[in-house]
Write a protein that holds these residues in place. Structure first.
Motif, PDB file in Angstrom:
ATOM      1  N   THR A 124       0.817  -1.249   0.158  1.00 37.34           N
ATOM      2  CA  THR A 124       0.240  -0.092  -0.029  1.00 37.34           C
ATOM      3  C   THR A 124       0.788   1.268   0.147  1.00 37.34           C
ATOM      4  N   GLN A 125       1.886   1.206   0.703  1.00 40.84           N
ATOM      5  CA  GLN A 125       2.793   2.582   1.050  1.00 40.84           C
ATOM      6  C   GLN A 125       3.370   2.685  -0.225  1.00 40.84           C
ATOM      7  N   PHE A 126       4.404   1.795  -0.759  1.00 37.51           N
ATOM      8  CA  PHE A 126       4.819   1.963  -2.129  1.00 37.51           C
ATOM      9  C   PHE A 126       3.855   2.546  -3.208  1.00 37.51           C
ATOM     10  N   CYS A 127       2.887   1.799  -3.247  1.00 43.89           N
ATOM     11  CA  CYS A 127       1.840   2.081  -4.378  1.00 43.89           C
ATOM     12  C   CYS A 127       1.128   3.481  -4.213  1.00 43.89           C
ATOM     13  N   ARG A 128       1.220   3.743  -3.139  1.00 46.05           N
ATOM     14  CA  ARG A 128       0.580   5.519  -2.999  1.00 46.05           C
ATOM     15  C   ARG A 128       1.531   6.445  -3.149  1.00 46.05           C
ATOM     16  N   LEU A 129       2.715   6.055  -2.993  1.00 42.88           N
ATOM     17  CA  LEU A 129       3.869   6.927  -3.294  1.00 42.88           C
ATOM     18  C   LEU A 129       4.051   7.205  -4.579  1.00 42.88           C
ATOM     19  N   PHE A 130       4.036   6.033  -5.184  1.00 40.05           N
ATOM     20  CA  PHE A 130       4.198   5.607  -6.665  1.00 40.05           C
ATOM     21  C   PHE A 130       2.942   6.796  -7.541  1.00 40.05           C
ATOM     22  N   ASN A 131       1.859   6.221  -7.174  1.00 41.52           N
ATOM     23  CA  ASN A 131       0.633   6.908  -7.867  1.00 41.52           C
ATOM     24  C   ASN A 131       0.540   8.387  -7.552  1.00 41.52           C
ATOM     25  N   VAL A 132       0.858   8.990  -6.345  1.00 43.38           N
ATOM     26  CA  VAL A 132       0.950  10.456  -5.938  1.00 43.38           C
ATOM     27  C   VAL A 132       1.833  11.051  -7.100  1.00 43.38           C
ATOM     28  N   THR A 133       3.020  10.361  -6.962  1.00 40.69           N
ATOM     29  CA  THR A 133       4.143  11.104  -7.909  1.00 40.69           C
ATOM     30  C   THR A 133       3.684  11.035  -9.471  1.00 40.69           C
ATOM     31  N   ALA A 134       3.260   9.730  -9.729  1.00 39.24           N
ATOM     32  CA  ALA A 134       2.767   9.884 -11.163  1.00 39.24           C
ATOM     33  C   ALA A 134       1.613  10.730 -11.569  1.00 39.24           C
ATOM     34  N   LEU A 135       0.633  10.834 -10.688  1.00 34.74           N
ATOM     35  CA  LEU A 135      -0.207  11.906 -10.851  1.00 34.74           C
ATOM     36  C   LEU A 135       0.130  13.198 -10.995  1.00 34.74           C
ATOM     37  N   GLY A 136       1.120  13.587 -10.216  1.00 36.37           N
ATOM     38  CA  GLY A 136       1.508  14.995 -10.003  1.00 36.37           C
ATOM     39  C   GLY A 136       2.444  15.080 -11.411  1.00 36.37           C
ATOM     40  N   CYS A 137       2.978  14.218 -11.785  1.00 37.94           N
ATOM     41  CA  CYS A 137       3.774  14.358 -13.074  1.00 37.94           C
ATOM     42  C   CYS A 137       2.911  14.453 -14.354  1.00 37.94           C
ATOM     43  N   ARG A 138       1.435  13.742 -14.488  1.00 37.87           N
ATOM     44  CA  ARG A 138       0.585  13.832 -15.578  1.00 37.87           C
ATOM     45  C   ARG A 138       0.251  15.191 -15.553  1.00 37.87           C
ATOM     46  N   LEU A 139      -0.320  15.621 -14.405  1.00 40.42           N
ATOM     47  CA  LEU A 139      -0.945  16.894 -14.329  1.00 40.42           C
ATOM     48  C   LEU A 139      -0.054  17.914 -14.689  1.00 40.42           C
ATOM     49  N   PHE A 140       1.120  17.905 -14.285  1.00 39.21           N
ATOM     50  CA  PHE A 140       2.126  19.098 -14.695  1.00 39.21           C
ATOM     51  C   PHE A 140       2.403  19.112 -16.306  1.00 39.21           C
ATOM     52  N   ASN A 141       2.550  17.678 -16.662  1.00 37.34           N
ATOM     53  CA  ASN A 141       2.549  17.588 -18.152  1.00 37.34           C
ATOM     54  C   ASN A 141       1.440  18.004 -18.886  1.00 37.34           C
ATOM     55  N   ASP A 142       0.478  17.785 -18.318  1.00 30.44           N
ATOM     56  CA  ASP A 142      -1.149  18.366 -19.062  1.00 30.44           C
ATOM     57  C   ASP A 142      -1.119  19.914 -19.107  1.00 30.44           C
ATOM     58  N   ILE A 143      -0.743  20.505 -17.955  1.00 29.27           N
ATOM     59  CA  ILE A 143      -1.123  22.023 -17.868  1.00 29.27           C
ATOM     60  C   ILE A 143      -0.061  22.714 -18.881  1.00 29.27           C
ATOM     61  N   ARG A 144       1.145  22.016 -18.949  1.00 24.72           N
ATOM     62  CA  ARG A 144       2.031  22.678 -19.890  1.00 24.72           C
ATOM     63  C   ARG A 144       2.072  22.237 -21.358  1.00 24.72           C
ATOM     64  N   GLY A 145       1.245  21.075 -21.661  1.00 18.98           N
ATOM     65  CA  GLY A 145       1.136  20.818 -22.980  1.00 18.98           C
ATOM     66  C   GLY A 145      -0.521  20.941 -23.515  1.00 18.98           C
ATOM     67  N   PHE A 146      -1.088  21.879 -22.831  1.00 20.86           N
ATOM     68  CA  PHE A 146      -2.617  21.736 -22.867  1.00 20.86           C
ATOM     69  C   PHE A 146      -2.786  22.572 -24.529  1.00 20.86           C
ATOM     70  N   GLU A 147      -2.236  23.558 -24.527  1.00 26.86           N
ATOM     71  CA  GLU A 147      -2.471  24.328 -25.827  1.00 26.86           C
ATOM     72  C   GLU A 147      -1.824  23.702 -27.160  1.00 26.86           C
ATOM     73  N   ARG A 148      -0.789  22.960 -26.802  1.00 25.23           N
ATOM     74  CA  ARG A 148      -0.436  22.055 -28.138  1.00 25.23           C
ATOM     75  C   ARG A 148      -1.360  20.850 -28.304  1.00 25.23           C
ATOM     76  N   GLU A 149      -1.711  20.278 -27.260  1.00 24.36           N
ATOM     77  CA  GLU A 149      -2.553  19.070 -27.546  1.00 24.36           C
ATOM     78  C   GLU A 149      -3.816  19.519 -28.039  1.00 24.36           C
ATOM     79  N   ALA A 150      -4.331  20.694 -27.536  1.00 21.71           N
ATOM     80  CA  ALA A 150      -5.549  21.308 -27.968  1.00 21.71           C
ATOM     81  C   ALA A 150      -5.766  21.508 -29.366  1.00 21.71           C
ATOM     82  N   GLU A 151      -4.711  21.981 -30.196  1.00 23.14           N
ATOM     83  CA  GLU A 151      -4.305  22.152 -31.318  1.00 23.14           C
ATOM     84  C   GLU A 151      -4.626  20.690 -32.319  1.00 23.14           C
ATOM     85  N   GLN A 152      -4.147  19.625 -31.363  1.00 23.79           N
ATOM     86  CA  GLN A 152      -3.885  18.516 -31.852  1.00 23.79           C
ATOM     87  C   GLN A 152      -5.205  17.819 -32.160  1.00 23.79           C
TER      88      GLN A 152
END
Length: 796
Positions: free
Chosen positions: A672-700
């Motif tokens: 449970t503990q490792f998976c939570r640490l992993f999932n929280v990190t992955a979610l933050g990474c995904r959200l960061f990627n999405d807010i910076r790539g929003f305009e580019r991906e919207a055009e696509q």
């Protein structure tokens, strides 16, 4: 020349009581120079000693005040009567033996006097003159000292000179005392009339008046002053203020405190005592900021354990000093010790300025330390939010030239250029972007070898810094940079061997992927983890391009089938294209290499887990590609669940974690503990990627977290991005907490620490835009760390 006042009737014996031994008691004194103490030998050995002991200069000023204390029961007015002797003759002897060649007493650099400490030296010299005059000895020394004061009287009105704390009260008071002792001082030294301190109006003002008690003498409100006496018998750990209490009140606890210093130090008295906790914290901070902490892990752990014990015991040395309390909180919390932030809540803006001694002294260093501590927030963010706000605003004013010009302590030594540079860095490089290799280089190149500080007199403490810290830091940095260049060359050869250099993005990405590995796996011994991380990150990038840009549906299904029927020797599925074949064999070779290197530490094959991570990512990428091909708009929750897999954290981070030198059991990585640490990190990474790539991906024509939330909430993208940034901040605080604070995860500390370092690296790539996508903008950053040589200051 020496003074011997011992006799069978010497009353000093009843006060020869030692304080309890703690981290502050091991102290090495230097008569004058901050560089004289243990300056020879191996710098690393000296640094090890500083984690256990305090190397601090003696204070002629404080020694003089201790020398003026008469033996009980003589009253202050009777001191010059026949038969009255100094209570601390060792201090008198120290003064007799330590006058400098120019007739002064004070802090002396090896080759010259510090150019801004002349006023301070005048204060120390006058205090020594008063002590010798009081006991009727050292006539020639006094004459030489008065000559020095006459020659340097112009410094009293020089605005470039640093003012000792309370100088405008204490120095005129000493001038007045000199007049009563018939000393021939030039009237120009009088600085006008003695400043009269206004009536106390706050706790901070009362504390300040108690701190400068030697300047108030008989006019002091001693009843109020003694309310500030600490358990060790001192007033603010200040020998001079405590000596004033001993002189005017003949206070037994004050005498015991002074005796606890004078005896082991043979007459020399420092400006502050004890100072062990702050000194050891500063040494640890220096070591960590210069990137050499791996050489001193055992000593640092012992020092931190000692300081943590003092914290739990409510040690006054910590909790009655804002800077010490804040620094202890920051360093201990970031080192994995559990501490409540409520110890810092007393330092509200109004309370700091009105109720604390540091506030009255405009102690900018304390404010800086409080700000740095307030950034170490977990779920308890609201507790420290107020401290972060007001300290940040105050520090921003200091870095503004116009505001700083009007600041009433602009000539305090803490406000010299190096301090303002440190404030600038702390404000502009938040906790989340303090990437170790970049910080190490900046800290080395801006390192200040001068460790002079100012209280009521100047002092130097080797624990605060010095050139000997710099040499091992420069050696370590250069050695690591040389290693990075060799590993990067190896990675470029790997690209060629697997024909990946023919793919457009692979060669361009490798520099940045390796740089990311350096900031994530900082330990010099983790070269294999950095290699595995770099290779996997490039491969994930190429697979992402295959699913996102270049590949066909047939190729997508083909590579998924290859992983589903994974065979160590030969795949049981034919390759549908050369691109798929090239990528598959590069991944296959890399995973086999990583798993083989992990086996000795793990004691088992981790191949099944690694392949499973890759397969989960590939299937998630296929689902995302299908949404795009069919113009499907998924629900936000469905998208997030899938997108935390497509970010690729599992395939490029977890295999490298198996190479950090600690066993990760199957139960641990699926717990449970490792998976939570992993999932929280992955979610933050995904959200960061999405807010910076929003305009580019919207055009696509692609959906991501920003566009889906805009639809669900009927908000514009700008509002959604602001909300998502807050979400990311909270996720990162959770990663920090889980990486640093918890001790019962079943996951090694070094493994959890990698997640936190990875999160900090995300801020470099995504803080303002997607620099990984626009990777050419990272060229200067990467080259500055991996290729450009250091430009360290000259060690003194």
């Amino acid at each position: 020349m020496s003074l011997n006042c011992s006799s069978p009737m010497d009353p000093r014996s009843q006060f020869a009581v030692r304080l309890p031994r703690d981290a502050s008691m091991d102290i090495i004194m230097s008569p004058n120079s901050q560089n004289q103490i243990g300056s020879d030998g191996d710098p690393k050995e000296r640094i090890r000693r500083l984690l256990q002991k305090v190397e601090i200069s003696s204070s002629a000023y404080d020694t003089a005040w201790a020398a003026m204390v008469p033996s009980p029961p003589a009253a202050y007015s009777q001191q010059r009567q026949q038969g009255v002797v100094p209570h601390f003759p060792e201090c008198v002897n120290w003064i007799l033996e330590n006058q400098l060649k120019d007739g002064s007493w004070g802090l002396q650099l090896p080759d010259s006097r510090h150019p801004r400490l002349v006023k301070d030296t005048l204060s120390s010299t006058l205090a020594c003159v008063l002590a010798l005059t009081q006991w009727g000895i050292g006539e020639q020394l006094i004459h030489s000292a008065l000559g020095f004061m006459e020659r340097n009287r112009g410094s009293l009105s020089d605005p470039r000179q640093w003012d000792p704390v309370g100088f405008d009260v204490i120095f005129p008071a000493m001038i007045h005392t000199a007049g009563t002792q018939n000393l021939n001082l030039n009237h120009h030294l009088l600085l006008g009339n003695r400043e009269s301190a206004p009536s106390p109006a706050s706790g901070g003002r009362n504390a300040y008046l108690a701190y400068i008690s030697e300047g108030l003498g008989a006019s002091q409100d001693w009843g109020t002053t003694m309310k500030f006496q600490r358990k060790n018998g001192s007033l603010f750990n200040s020998p001079s203020a405590t000596a004033a209490a001993a002189i005017h009140l003949r206070d037994a606890d004050s005498l015991r405190y002074l005796r606890s210093i004078v005896d082991p130090m043979k007459g020399a008295v420092p400006s502050i005592y004890p100072h062990g906790i702050m000194a050891r914290l500063c040494a640890i901070d220096n070591i960590k900021h210069l990137g050499i902490d791996l050489h001193f892990q055992v000593e640092i752990k012992q020092a931190l354990d000692d300081i943590y014990t003092s914290w739990r015991q409510g040690d006054e040395e910590i909790f009655l000093d804002c800077a010490t309390c804040a620094m202890a909180f920051r360093i201990l919390r970031l080192s994995g010790y559990r501490l409540s932030p409520y110890a810092l809540t007393r330092y509200t803006e109004d309370g700091f300025w009105s109720d604390t001694l540091e506030g009255y002294l405009k102690d900018e260093k304390a404010v800086l330390e409080l700000y740095r501590a307030s950034r170490i927030m977990y779920h308890d963010a609201s507790v420290l939010e107020n401290q972060m706000c007001w300290t940040r605003d105050f520090l921003m004013q200091l870095t503004d030239p116009e505001s700083c010009q009007n600041y009433d302590v602009i000539h305090r030594p803490t406000l010299h250029k190096s301090f303002l540079s440190k404030v600038h860095d702390v404000l502009n490089y938040p906790l989340y972007v303090e990437l170790e290799p970049m910080a190490y280089k900046r800290n080395i190149e801006q390192y200040l070898t001068d460790n002079t500080r100012m209280l009521k007199s100047s002092y130097s403490c080797a624990n605060f810094g010095g050139g000997f810290f710099l040499k091992p830091a420069v050696d370590e940095y250069n050695a690591q940079q040389s290693l990075h260049l060799k590993k990067l060359e190896h990675l470029m050869q790997w690209l060629q061997e697997h024909k990946l250099d023919e793919m457009r993005v692979a060669k361009m990405k490798m520099n940045y992927c390796y740089f990311n590995s350096v900031t994530t796996f900082c330990d010099p011994s983790l070269a294999e983890a950095r290699i595995a991380f770099s290779k996997s990150t490039v491969l994930v990038s190429l697979i992402d391009d295959l699913f996102d840009i270049h590949g066909t549906r047939e190729e997508h299904l083909n590579i998924i089938q290859l992983f589903e029927r994974w065979d160590v020797d030969r795949p049981k599925v034919d390759f549908c294209s050369e691109a798929v074949e090239t990528l598959y064999w590069a991944i296959h070779s890399t995973l086999c290499e990583t798993v083989e290197k992990a086996f000795p530490t793990q004691g088992r094959s981790v191949m099944d887990h690694v392949v499973e991570l890759w397969l989960d990512m590939l299937k998630a990428m296929f689902k995302e590609a299908e949404w795009s091909r069919t113009n499907t708009v998924p629900a936000f929750d469905e998208y997030i669940t899938n997108a935390t897999l497509t970010i690729g954290l599992g395939p490029f981070l977890v295999p490298a974690l198996y190479l950090v030198g600690h066993r990760l059991s199957e139960d641990a990585v699926k717990g449970t503990q490792f998976c939570r640490l992993f999932n929280v990190t992955a979610l933050g990474c995904r959200l960061f990627n999405d807010i910076r790539g929003f305009e580019r991906e919207a055009e696509q024509g692609k959906v991501n977290a920003v566009s889906l939330q805009s639809i669900d909430q009927n908000n514009n993208a700008e509002q959604v991005i602001k909300q998502t940034e807050i979400w990311i901040k909270n996720l990162n605080r959770e990663v920090l907490r889980m990486s640093m604070d918890e001790k019962d995860y079943g996951v090694p500390d070094a493994v959890r620490d990698v997640f936190w370092k990875f999160v900090k690296g995300l801020y470099l790539f995504y803080a303002k835009e997607d620099l990984y996508f626009n990777s050419t903008k990272l060229i200067k950053v990467v080259e500055s760390i991996i290729k450009e040589p250091l430009n360290p200051p000259i060690a003194t």
